[in-house]
Design a protein around this motif. Structure first.
Motif, PDB file in Angstrom:
ATOM      1  N   VAL A 132       0.855  -1.187   0.000  1.00 28.48           N
ATOM      2  CA  VAL A 132       0.000   0.000   0.000  1.00 28.48           C
ATOM      3  C   VAL A 132       0.891   1.237   0.000  1.00 28.48           C
ATOM      4  O   VAL A 132       1.797   1.357   0.835  1.00 28.48           O
ATOM      5  CB  VAL A 132      -0.934   0.025   1.227  1.00 28.48           C
ATOM      6  N   ILE A 133       0.636   2.140  -0.935  1.00 28.37           N
ATOM      7  CA  ILE A 133       1.382   3.396  -1.012  1.00 28.37           C
ATOM      8  C   ILE A 133       0.399   4.544  -0.799  1.00 28.37           C
ATOM      9  O   ILE A 133      -0.597   4.667  -1.521  1.00 28.37           O
ATOM     10  CB  ILE A 133       2.100   3.541  -2.362  1.00 28.37           C
ATOM     11  N   VAL A 134       0.680   5.362   0.213  1.00 29.37           N
ATOM     12  CA  VAL A 134      -0.158   6.527   0.527  1.00 29.37           C
ATOM     13  C   VAL A 134       0.499   7.758  -0.078  1.00 29.37           C
ATOM     14  O   VAL A 134       1.682   8.011   0.160  1.00 29.37           O
ATOM     15  CB  VAL A 134      -0.319   6.704   2.046  1.00 29.37           C
ATOM     16  N   VAL A 135      -0.275   8.532  -0.845  1.00 25.65           N
ATOM     17  CA  VAL A 135       0.283   9.676  -1.562  1.00 25.65           C
ATOM     18  C   VAL A 135      -0.485  10.954  -1.230  1.00 25.65           C
ATOM     19  O   VAL A 135      -1.660  10.922  -0.857  1.00 25.65           O
ATOM     20  CB  VAL A 135       0.264   9.462  -3.100  1.00 25.65           C
ATOM     21  N   HIS A 136       0.211  12.068  -1.384  1.00 23.88           N
ATOM     22  CA  HIS A 136      -0.414  13.394  -1.354  1.00 23.88           C
ATOM     23  C   HIS A 136       0.366  14.237  -2.361  1.00 23.88           C
ATOM     24  O   HIS A 136       1.461  14.714  -2.065  1.00 23.88           O
ATOM     25  CB  HIS A 136      -0.343  14.006   0.043  1.00 23.88           C
ATOM     26  N   LEU A 137      -0.211  14.381  -3.550  1.00 19.92           N
ATOM     27  CA  LEU A 137       0.515  15.032  -4.639  1.00 19.92           C
ATOM     28  C   LEU A 137       0.357  16.549  -4.590  1.00 19.92           C
ATOM     29  O   LEU A 137      -0.455  17.089  -3.845  1.00 19.92           O
ATOM     30  CB  LEU A 137       0.029  14.487  -5.984  1.00 19.92           C
ATOM     31  N   GLY A 138       1.146  17.234  -5.422  1.00 23.05           N
ATOM     32  CA  GLY A 138       1.252  18.683  -5.388  1.00 23.05           C
ATOM     33  C   GLY A 138       0.064  19.419  -5.983  1.00 23.05           C
ATOM     34  O   GLY A 138      -0.870  18.830  -6.549  1.00 23.05           O
ATOM     35  N   LEU A 139       0.108  20.747  -5.898  1.00 25.17           N
ATOM     36  CA  LEU A 139      -0.992  21.602  -6.322  1.00 25.17           C
ATOM     37  C   LEU A 139      -0.934  21.975  -7.799  1.00 25.17           C
ATOM     38  O   LEU A 139      -1.930  22.426  -8.360  1.00 25.17           O
ATOM     39  CB  LEU A 139      -1.023  22.873  -5.468  1.00 25.17           C
ATOM     40  N   MET A 140       0.224  21.832  -8.440  1.00 19.79           N
ATOM     41  CA  MET A 140       0.376  22.198  -9.849  1.00 19.79           C
ATOM     42  C   MET A 140       0.354  20.939 -10.719  1.00 19.79           C
ATOM     43  O   MET A 140       1.020  19.943 -10.404  1.00 19.79           O
ATOM     44  CB  MET A 140       1.686  22.960 -10.062  1.00 19.79           C
ATOM     45  N   HIS A 141      -0.381  21.016 -11.846  1.00 23.81           N
ATOM     46  CA  HIS A 141      -0.560  19.824 -12.673  1.00 23.81           C
ATOM     47  C   HIS A 141       0.774  19.281 -13.205  1.00 23.81           C
ATOM     48  O   HIS A 141       1.017  18.074 -13.163  1.00 23.81           O
ATOM     49  CB  HIS A 141      -1.496  20.117 -13.843  1.00 23.81           C
ATOM     50  N   ALA A 142       1.632  20.149 -13.695  1.00 23.32           N
ATOM     51  CA  ALA A 142       2.918  19.684 -14.231  1.00 23.32           C
ATOM     52  C   ALA A 142       3.719  18.965 -13.154  1.00 23.32           C
ATOM     53  O   ALA A 142       4.373  17.950 -13.420  1.00 23.32           O
ATOM     54  CB  ALA A 142       3.702  20.855 -14.809  1.00 23.32           C
ATOM     55  N   GLY A 143       3.659  19.497 -11.943  1.00 24.11           N
ATOM     56  CA  GLY A 143       4.364  18.852 -10.839  1.00 24.11           C
ATOM     57  C   GLY A 143       3.769  17.493 -10.512  1.00 24.11           C
ATOM     58  O   GLY A 143       4.496  16.532 -10.228  1.00 24.11           O
ATOM     59  N   ARG A 144       2.438  17.391 -10.561  1.00 28.77           N
ATOM     60  CA  ARG A 144       1.791  16.101 -10.294  1.00 28.77           C
ATOM     61  C   ARG A 144       2.181  15.069 -11.343  1.00 28.77           C
ATOM     62  O   ARG A 144       2.388  13.886 -11.024  1.00 28.77           O
ATOM     63  CB  ARG A 144       0.268  16.269 -10.252  1.00 28.77           C
ATOM     64  N   GLU A 145       2.279  15.489 -12.604  1.00 33.32           N
ATOM     65  CA  GLU A 145       2.710  14.552 -13.646  1.00 33.32           C
ATOM     66  C   GLU A 145       4.111  14.036 -13.365  1.00 33.32           C
ATOM     67  O   GLU A 145       4.388  12.845 -13.541  1.00 33.32           O
ATOM     68  CB  GLU A 145       2.648  15.234 -15.008  1.00 33.32           C
ATOM     69  N   ARG A 146       4.996  14.925 -12.953  1.00 35.16           N
ATOM     70  CA  ARG A 146       6.355  14.489 -12.612  1.00 35.16           C
ATOM     71  C   ARG A 146       6.345  13.552 -11.403  1.00 35.16           C
ATOM     72  O   ARG A 146       7.115  12.577 -11.348  1.00 35.16           O
ATOM     73  CB  ARG A 146       7.243  15.714 -12.349  1.00 35.16           C
ATOM     74  N   GLN A 147       5.466  13.832 -10.442  1.00 36.82           N
ATOM     75  CA  GLN A 147       5.391  12.973  -9.262  1.00 36.82           C
ATOM     76  C   GLN A 147       4.854  11.588  -9.607  1.00 36.82           C
ATOM     77  O   GLN A 147       5.307  10.589  -9.034  1.00 36.82           O
ATOM     78  CB  GLN A 147       4.529  13.656  -8.191  1.00 36.82           C
TER      79      GLN A 147
END
Length: 244
Positions: A132-147
């Motif tokens: 199980v991997i728990v995530v909380h991604l960033g506020l900017m779309h480009a950053g979320r794609e990189r994440q």
């Protein structure tokens, strides 16, 4: 023989709601809410380990860290820090009815103004390893794609390809633009169901999601109502999946 697992994901907004003089402590209500989930696995975001200012301000601030305080009797709690701030630190947590085999954490911060991480917990469920991997991604779309790309790179090295996996949390994905790159990682979520979780008082956006690999999605729902709207700016997402 198959087993049905109940999984919840919830951004708890650090256990505090409101601003200024109207700020109120919600961590005690959140503890009752988590118990009501009756979930096998609870994935939490924006969980405080400590906060020196609020510990003095609120007389009923728990003595335990929030992950430990929210963990129902018989559950094991896991917490790892994503962000360190002036008065404390916060991150992701996982509460589990099942034994924890291993714990890892990976920093996926896209820039220094948003500290983000992956909490990776290996569980043993009915004799089967489930990651199980728990995530909380960033506020900017480009950053979320990189994440998401970094998530894929992490999974390729840390999770065996044949092992069942859950990736859950707050994806901050306003326009569902991450569904395709997640599918490219063989991670799939519910389709054709409106599961808006944000903002809690008038939920319009589906920010919180549960993705699976090697498991079958069965059902999902979001609890609504005034009590739920008070506790956090997000509503929880609760799903049932089949472990085959």
């Amino acid at each position: 023989m198959s087993s049905i697992l109940r999984i919840a994901t919830y951004n708890i907004h650090k256990g505090v709601q409101g601003l200024g003089p109207a700020r109120r402590l919600e961590i005690h209500n959140l503890a009752h809410a988590v118990e009501q989930f009756d979930a096998d696995i609870v994935c939490l975001q924006e969980v405080r380990r400590h906060h020196r200012k609020f510990e003095k301000q609120f007389t009923r601030w728990p003595n335990l860290d929030q992950a430990g305080y929210l963990s129902p009797e018989g559950y094991e709690s896991v917490y790892r820090t994503n962000a360190t701030t002036r008065h404390g630190e916060h991150g992701n947590a996982l509460l589990s009815r099942w034994p924890v085999v291993d714990i890892r954490h990976s920093d996926v911060s896209d820039h220094r103004f948003e500290q983000r991480g992956l909490l990776h917990v290996n569980l043993l469920i009915d004799g089967v390893e489930v990651h199980v991997i728990v995530v909380h991604l960033g506020l900017m779309h480009a950053g979320r794609e990189r994440q998401v790309r970094r998530l894929g790179e992490y999974i390729a090295t840390a999770v065996p390809s044949q092992v069942p996996m859950v990736v859950a949390g707050d994806f901050n994905d306003w326009g569902a633009q991450l569904l395709r790159p997640m599918a490219a990682l063989d991670l799939h979520t519910f389709e054709g169901i409106r599961l808006a979780t944000y903002p809690s008082r008038l939920p319009l956006l589906h920010l919180d999601r549960i993705f699976v690999r090697g498991l079958r999605l069965v059902s999902a729902h979001v609890p609504h109502g005034r009590v739920w709207a008070r506790m956090s700016d997000h509503l929880p997402l609760i799903a049932e999946i089949e472990l085959q």
